[in-house]
Design a protein around this motif. Sequence first.
Motif, PDB file in Angstrom:
ATOM      1  N   ARG A  21      55.455  39.748  51.354  1.00 37.00           N
ATOM      2  CA  ARG A  21      54.744  39.737  50.198  1.00 37.00           C
ATOM      3  C   ARG A  21      55.664  39.449  48.874  1.00 37.00           C
ATOM      4  NH1 ARG A  21      52.001  45.304  50.248  1.00 37.00           N
ATOM      5  NH2 ARG A  21      51.137  44.869  48.411  1.00 37.00           N
ATOM      6  N   GLN A  22      56.890  39.341  49.066  1.00 39.77           N
ATOM      7  CA  GLN A  22      57.631  38.852  47.706  1.00 39.77           C
ATOM      8  C   GLN A  22      57.574  37.558  47.689  1.00 39.77           C
ATOM      9  OE1 GLN A  22      61.862  39.838  49.099  1.00 39.77           O
ATOM     10  NE2 GLN A  22      61.802  41.675  48.227  1.00 39.77           N
ATOM     11  N   ASN A  23      56.874  36.766  48.718  1.00 36.14           N
ATOM     12  CA  ASN A  23      56.465  35.204  48.546  1.00 36.14           C
ATOM     13  C   ASN A  23      55.138  35.054  48.005  1.00 36.14           C
ATOM     14  OD1 ASN A  23      55.695  32.497  48.675  1.00 36.14           O
ATOM     15  ND2 ASN A  23      57.073  32.303  50.736  1.00 36.14           N
ATOM     16  N   PRO A  24      55.088  34.550  46.695  1.00 37.32           N
ATOM     17  CA  PRO A  24      53.867  34.625  46.090  1.00 37.32           C
ATOM     18  C   PRO A  24      52.768  33.845  46.636  1.00 37.32           C
ATOM     19  CG  PRO A  24      55.192  33.395  44.796  1.00 37.32           C
ATOM     20  CD  PRO A  24      56.138  33.930  46.062  1.00 37.32           C
ATOM     21  N   ARG A  25      53.156  33.184  47.575  1.00 37.36           N
ATOM     22  CA  ARG A  25      52.231  32.222  48.679  1.00 37.36           C
ATOM     23  C   ARG A  25      51.383  33.151  49.546  1.00 37.36           C
ATOM     24  NH1 ARG A  25      54.274  28.541  51.478  1.00 37.36           N
ATOM     25  NH2 ARG A  25      52.244  27.303  51.695  1.00 37.36           N
ATOM     26  N   PHE A  26      52.226  34.142  50.044  1.00 39.03           N
ATOM     27  CA  PHE A  26      52.015  35.027  51.007  1.00 39.03           C
ATOM     28  C   PHE A  26      51.112  36.463  50.580  1.00 39.03           C
ATOM     29  CE2 PHE A  26      55.597  33.515  53.824  1.00 39.03           C
ATOM     30  CZ  PHE A  26      55.195  32.323  54.054  1.00 39.03           C
ATOM     31  N   HIS A  27      50.256  36.657  51.438  1.00 42.31           N
ATOM     32  CA  HIS A  27      49.587  37.906  51.397  1.00 42.31           C
ATOM     33  C   HIS A  27      50.019  39.017  52.864  1.00 42.31           C
ATOM     34  CE1 HIS A  27      47.075  41.602  50.948  1.00 42.31           C
ATOM     35  NE2 HIS A  27      46.751  41.528  52.118  1.00 42.31           N
TER      36      HIS A  27
ATOM     37  N   LYS B 267      44.355  35.514  46.648  1.00 37.36           N
ATOM     38  CA  LYS B 267      44.752  34.217  46.135  1.00 37.36           C
ATOM     39  C   LYS B 267      45.662  33.502  46.829  1.00 37.36           C
ATOM     40  CE  LYS B 267      42.015  34.878  42.512  1.00 37.36           C
ATOM     41  NZ  LYS B 267      40.705  34.082  42.632  1.00 37.36           N
ATOM     42  N   ALA B 268      46.276  34.173  48.075  1.00 36.61           N
ATOM     43  CA  ALA B 268      47.469  33.872  48.827  1.00 36.61           C
ATOM     44  C   ALA B 268      47.218  32.654  49.525  1.00 36.61           C
ATOM     45  CB  ALA B 268      47.945  34.975  49.529  1.00 36.61           C
ATOM     46  N   GLU B 269      48.032  31.540  49.933  1.00 33.41           N
ATOM     47  CA  GLU B 269      47.686  30.589  50.739  1.00 33.41           C
ATOM     48  C   GLU B 269      47.783  30.822  52.223  1.00 33.41           C
ATOM     49  OE1 GLU B 269      50.042  27.057  49.443  1.00 33.41           O
ATOM     50  OE2 GLU B 269      50.063  27.856  47.405  1.00 33.41           O
TER      51      GLU B 269
ATOM     52  N   PRO C  67      57.642  26.248  54.344  1.00 32.58           N
ATOM     53  CA  PRO C  67      58.910  26.174  53.551  1.00 32.58           C
ATOM     54  C   PRO C  67      59.522  27.747  53.310  1.00 32.58           C
ATOM     55  CG  PRO C  67      57.084  25.600  52.262  1.00 32.58           C
ATOM     56  CD  PRO C  67      56.550  26.015  53.510  1.00 32.58           C
ATOM     57  N   MET C  68      60.833  27.665  53.456  1.00 30.48           N
ATOM     58  CA  MET C  68      61.475  28.788  53.170  1.00 30.48           C
ATOM     59  C   MET C  68      61.491  29.355  51.886  1.00 30.48           C
ATOM     60  SD  MET C  68      63.020  31.049  55.066  1.00 30.48           S
ATOM     61  CE  MET C  68      63.828  32.508  54.843  1.00 30.48           C
ATOM     62  N   PHE C  69      61.516  30.635  51.504  1.00 31.75           N
ATOM     63  CA  PHE C  69      61.551  31.227  50.382  1.00 31.75           C
ATOM     64  C   PHE C  69      62.682  32.262  50.264  1.00 31.75           C
ATOM     65  CE2 PHE C  69      60.225  35.134  47.568  1.00 31.75           C
ATOM     66  CZ  PHE C  69      59.896  34.323  46.613  1.00 31.75           C
ATOM     67  N   GLN C  70      63.349  32.458  49.101  1.00 27.54           N
ATOM     68  CA  GLN C  70      64.643  33.097  48.944  1.00 27.54           C
ATOM     69  C   GLN C  70      64.107  34.797  48.585  1.00 27.54           C
ATOM     70  OE1 GLN C  70      67.650  31.900  49.106  1.00 27.54           O
ATOM     71  NE2 GLN C  70      68.151  34.293  49.011  1.00 27.54           N
ATOM     72  N   HIS C  71      64.160  35.527  49.475  1.00 24.63           N
ATOM     73  CA  HIS C  71      63.796  36.775  49.683  1.00 24.63           C
ATOM     74  C   HIS C  71      64.842  37.799  49.090  1.00 24.63           C
ATOM     75  CE1 HIS C  71      60.183  36.653  51.733  1.00 24.63           C
ATOM     76  NE2 HIS C  71      60.293  35.642  52.228  1.00 24.63           N
TER      77      HIS C  71
END
Length: 270
Positions: free
Chosen positions: A23-29, A79-81, A202-206
Amino acid sequence: MRAIHFISGLPRSGSTLLAALLRQNPRFHANMSGPLAGMANVMLGEMSDRNEFSLFITHEQRRRVLRGLFENYYGEEFKAEVIFDTNRMWCAKLPMLCELFPNVKMIACVRHMSWVIDSLERVIRDNALQPSSIFNFQPGGTVYSRAEGVANGEGLVGYAYNALKEAFYGEHAQHLMLLQYETLVREPAKALAAIYDFIGQPMFQHDFDNVHFDADAFDLRAGTPGLHAIRRKVDERQRATVLPPDVFRRFENDAFWLNAQANLRGVRVV
């Protein structure tokens, strides 16, 4: 509908930590275990032949109703994708999920069974003055009866373990990936990279040094404060078990996922 994937597997094996990281990724829930699996089970039962009006319910209607449950539960306020729904029951529902969502992926969190039992026992002892919902708020019992209770086929751990094996050896195993707790806490970057590759995102920097998750109200209501607590920094901490040696030994050879020859479906184990 947006992409929906599932987190399942064994309790006390990192699913809450994984959700906190995703959930740190704003595109994820992502979140801790929720009610959706139980709701789907109830709907399946009500649309079965135990309902005298099931004659009027077609297979396609069942499919639409169940898909609608997921679509409406994760409505416009989310709102997450990409959605990750968590429940230990999902491994036992993989055929249903594959029919509803052909591109679904499931991440099953696993851990050596002895340490799963140990982690549950530690939580109980940490709340010695407060009976837990894990044991129906019953104050009696011993470490032996508690281990037996959670490990039987309908118990908290035993059910999840059997459901995991069902998915692992089943015909939909290509939708499944096993994430070992040991990998998640020792090499979180490797674990997350494997998940992103598995789900095709696509990868996200956690940030593995600043992880946040708050389920205090839920844990308090369950009579088990700290049940979903996670540390701010992802790391591994060595400790001695609180289990008697015979209880620990009982489960130490149950990590079937470590046997490459038994991985008949080629499930990815990270």
